[in-house]
Motif scaffolding. Sequence first.
Motif, short mmCIF file in Angstrom:
data_model
loop_
_atom_site.label_atom_id
_atom_site.label_comp_id
_atom_site.label_asym_id
_atom_site.label_seq_id
_atom_site.Cartn_x
_atom_site.Cartn_y
_atom_site.Cartn_z
N ALA A 188 0.88 -1.35 0.17
CA ALA A 188 0.16 0.15 -0.08
C ALA A 188 0.80 1.22 -0.07
N GLN A 189 0.33 2.38 -0.07
CA GLN A 189 1.05 3.66 -0.09
C GLN A 189 1.94 3.87 1.06
N ALA A 190 3.32 4.20 1.00
CA ALA A 190 4.02 4.44 2.12
C ALA A 190 4.74 5.71 1.85
N LYS A 191 4.89 6.32 3.10
CA LYS A 191 5.19 7.49 3.32
C LYS A 191 6.38 7.53 4.59
N PHE A 192 7.12 8.85 4.41
CA PHE A 192 8.23 8.89 5.42
C PHE A 192 7.89 10.12 6.38
N LEU A 193 7.98 9.84 7.68
CA LEU A 193 7.63 11.29 8.70
C LEU A 193 8.80 11.50 9.34
N LYS A 194 9.51 12.61 9.21
CA LYS A 194 10.54 12.95 10.02
C LYS A 194 10.26 13.05 11.52
N GLU A 195 10.98 12.47 12.61
CA GLU A 195 10.82 12.74 13.73
C GLU A 195 10.62 14.18 14.14
N ALA A 196 11.22 15.31 13.66
CA ALA A 196 11.03 16.29 13.96
C ALA A 196 9.66 17.03 13.53
N ASP A 197 9.02 16.01 12.43
CA ASP A 197 7.66 16.83 11.93
C ASP A 197 6.67 16.22 12.72
N LEU A 198 6.82 15.28 13.79
CA LEU A 198 5.66 14.48 14.28
C LEU A 198 4.73 15.49 14.98
N ALA A 199 5.23 16.50 15.84
CA ALA A 199 4.18 17.48 16.53
C ALA A 199 3.37 17.97 15.31
N ALA A 200 3.96 18.31 14.34
CA ALA A 200 3.35 19.20 13.37
C ALA A 200 2.22 18.53 12.65
N TRP A 201 2.71 17.02 12.38
CA TRP A 201 1.52 16.24 11.67
C TRP A 201 0.47 16.06 12.76
N LEU A 202 0.69 15.69 14.03
CA LEU A 202 -0.36 15.57 14.92
C LEU A 202 -1.20 16.72 15.15
N GLY A 203 -0.71 18.09 14.86
CA GLY A 203 -1.19 19.29 14.86
C GLY A 203 -2.44 19.23 13.45
N VAL A 208 8.32 4.96 9.20
CA VAL A 208 7.66 4.71 7.71
C VAL A 208 5.90 4.65 8.02
N LEU A 209 5.24 5.13 7.40
CA LEU A 209 3.66 5.14 7.35
C LEU A 209 3.25 4.24 6.30
N GLU A 210 2.39 3.54 6.57
CA GLU A 210 1.68 2.69 5.56
C GLU A 210 0.26 2.81 5.71
N ALA A 211 -0.35 3.18 4.57
CA ALA A 211 -2.12 3.19 4.55
C ALA A 211 -2.61 1.73 4.30
N ILE A 212 -3.37 1.50 5.35
CA ILE A 212 -3.93 0.17 5.37
C ILE A 212 -5.43 0.40 4.93
N SER A 213 -6.06 1.24 4.85
CA SER A 213 -7.58 1.59 4.36
C SER A 213 -7.53 2.90 3.79
N PRO A 214 -8.57 2.88 3.10
CA PRO A 214 -9.05 4.45 2.47
C PRO A 214 -8.91 5.47 3.70
N GLU A 243 -5.42 6.27 3.74
CA GLU A 243 -4.97 6.83 2.60
C GLU A 243 -5.03 8.35 2.67
N GLU A 244 -6.35 8.76 3.27
CA GLU A 244 -6.46 10.25 3.40
C GLU A 244 -5.68 10.85 4.53
N LEU A 245 -5.45 10.10 5.41
CA LEU A 245 -4.57 10.65 6.68
C LEU A 245 -3.26 10.80 6.07
N LEU A 246 -2.66 10.17 5.23
CA LEU A 246 -1.34 10.14 4.83
C LEU A 246 -1.19 11.38 3.59
N LYS A 247 -2.25 11.97 3.33
CA LYS A 247 -2.17 13.13 2.27
C LYS A 247 -1.55 14.43 3.06
N SER A 248 -0.52 14.52 3.28
CA SER A 248 0.12 15.63 4.04
C SER A 248 1.46 16.16 3.46
N PRO A 249 1.52 17.39 3.44
CA PRO A 249 2.97 17.88 2.81
C PRO A 249 4.09 17.71 3.73
#
Length: 361
Positions: free
Chosen positions: A2-17, A173-179, A182-188
């Motif tokens: 499935a769709q796989a993305k990388f999140l930097k540790e330094a961006d975790l708080a921004a992604w949670l936001g 590494v973030l893998e989308a498991i469901s639709p 996939e929506e959650l992983l649409k982040s710049p």
Amino acid sequence: MAQAKFLKEADLAAWLGELAKGRKVLVPQKDGDAVVFKPWHEGVKPVLDRQATESPKKAVFPASEKLFRFSYIKDPENPGKVRVELEEPEKPEPALVFGGRPCDARGFLIFDRVYDSPKTRDSYYVARREATAFVTLACPEASNTCFCHAVGSGPADSAGSDALMTPVEGGYVLEAISPKGEELLKSPLLSDAGDKLAQAERVKAQAVESLPPAPDFAGSPEALMARFDDMGFWENASAKCISCGACTYLCPTCYCFSITDEESGMKGVRMRSWDNCMSYQFTLEASGHNPRPTKAHRLKNRVGHKFSYYPLIHKGAIACCGCGRCIKSCPVSVDIREIVTMAIEAAPTAEESAQPQGAKQ
Ligand code: SF4
Ligand code: SF4
């Protein structure tokens, strides 16, 4: 994959936001010595390096929830006649459970067979389930109380999750498991996983290697049934138990509840709250009779339900996700793995059963 993305540790708080815009995000947080799921807000650093003390089941099945409000309305023409008016239940707010473990997500699949089946559809549960997403953290290392692999799961099992996070060097590494995932992983903030994917696979393989040997639960439904009337077995298994109920409250797969009406004058509210089958009151009837009068009866029910009665109804699925919380948090170290194993080992083999009485050595 499935769709796989990388999140930097330094961006975790921004992604949670980002995730917290328009929904409640529950993350594991320190609370005294415990780690519990609480709403995230800026400045909160989720505890991701250890399994939370409690499971996140309250996100979908709150410890106490208002089902609806009701009012008694008297007929002014006929005061003896009273009708009941019900208020529409509130809609659950969108939510996301972040940082639960694969066993936690799997726990909801065990709930689903009971609360969202063709026979029974619990509208409150189903509405919360649909409104809730799960971003689960693959376990980088198992603890000695884990036995997810003995109940058909594993440290990187994605069943029940919308996205799976695996810790790698510098981030996740973030893998989308469901639709929904996939929506959650649409982040710049997320980039292509690229060569981090291979590292994530190595982390998952190491986690599998770190698991303690898996107990063999094959035949548990029949073995526990065979011990049903053997109260000596259950008295021995429950000898240390102090009926505190910690095992049920912390368990991601315990779903019993009780209903109470809290009334004030002509109005009231119907509440649903978790109940605890390890307590004497759970089965105490109004007559004073109690069909499970001792802790031996109650432990037999708890273990039997998870490893026998539920699998017999649900095509062999065990109602335990192997999280090990009941073992870790039991003040007197009652170990459900040992009890099931003892029942299996105590069960007569087909050969023994076939022998005439008195022929056994
Ligand atoms: S019975 Fe114990 S190990 Fe199994 S899901 Fe519940 S708390 Fe976890
Ligand atoms: S946590 Fe342990 S002592 Fe408490 S009710 Fe469960 S088995 Fe008994």
